[in-house]
Design an enzyme around this catalytic site. Structure first.
Site, PDB file in Angstrom:
ATOM      1  CE  LYS A   1       9.228  -2.550 -25.135  1.00  0.00           C
ATOM      2  NZ  LYS A   1       8.928  -1.790 -23.892  1.00  0.00           N
TER       3      LYS A   1
ATOM      4  CG  ASP B   1       5.502   0.039 -23.936  1.00  0.00           C
ATOM      5  OD1 ASP B   1       4.657   0.870 -24.301  1.00  0.00           O
ATOM      6  OD2 ASP B   1       6.698   0.084 -24.301  1.00  0.00           O
TER       7      ASP B   1
ATOM      8  CE  LYS C   1       9.522   0.776 -26.662  1.00  0.00           C
ATOM      9  NZ  LYS C   1       8.867   1.370 -25.451  1.00  0.00           N
TER      10      LYS C   1
END
Length: 223
Positions: A158, A94, A187
């Site tokens: 995300k 990430d 996400k």
């Protein structure tokens, strides 16, 4: 939609990103993930090798963060972090975008930053998620960040690091889903503390949730 405990667990990246996390805290997080069979365990890069070893043969992924939590490191630094994380056993990475460059509308630089890491991650057949830090962005910037995530060839966009002024918001997830359609996954992370909050994010379009309160959330779900 109502998901049962085992179904919901597959949406969760069980997270321990506290700077003060000890090996004992990391091991407890891993044990909880194994007990509930979450999608992954998300930890800082220092802990990747340890977590990967403990998760081997469990079917649970090792997830880590890159350029975290500010995103203002150089692209070369992010690429190096990604390379080492992959070597240490990370399955999912990430990365935080360069938020200042996004706000300055230097879109080519933002996209190139994402793409450089995506190339490394995908060369190793791993998954890349891009954190856009929605709390710091206007709606126009959120849309542009999603579009640049697609252009950079990442797998997920995300919402948040969980370390900024606020975390995931249902309205942001809805906007992100409207923007990306089926091109990439979403996400939601930051501030998700209950079953109802988790389900609201999934109903809004989230494919994965980053949560440290996984045990509490899953214990609120029916078996």
């Amino acid at each position: 939609m109502k998901l049962k405990r085992r179904q919901l667990a597959k949406y969760l990246d069980h997270t321990m990103l506290k700077p003060e996390a000890t090996a004992t805290m990391i091991d407890q997080t891993v044990a909880e993930a194994i007990k509930y069979k979450t999608a992954s365990v998300c930890i800082n890069p220092y802990w990747v090798k340890r977590v990967h070893q403990k998760l081997s043969e469990t079917g649970i992924n090792t997830c880590t963060v890159i350029g975290f939590p500010l995103g203002a490191t150089t692209t070369a630094s992010k690429v190096f972090e990604a390379q080492q994380a992959v070597r240490d056993g990370a399955d999912e990475l990430d990365i935080v975008i360069n938020i200042g460059e996004l706000k300055a509308k230097h879109d080519d630089k933002v996209m190139a930053d994402i793409r450089a890491v995506a190339d490394e991650v995908h060369r190793a057949h791993r998954i890349l998620k891009v954190i856009i830090e929605t709390a710091l962005l206007t709606d126009e910037e959120k849309v542009r960040a999603c579009q640049l995530t697609i252009a950079g060839q990442a797998d997920f966009v995300k919402t948040s690091t969980g370390f900024s002024t606020s975390g995931a918001q249902v309205t942001d997830v809805e906007l992100m889903r409207q923007t990306v359609g089926d091109a990439i996954k979403i996400k939601a992370a930051g501030g998700i503390h209950s079953y109802d909050e988790a389900m609201a994010m999934i109903d809004a379009g989230a494919d994965r949730l980053g949560v440290s309160a996984s045990v509490k959330i899953l214990n609120e779900a029916s078996e």
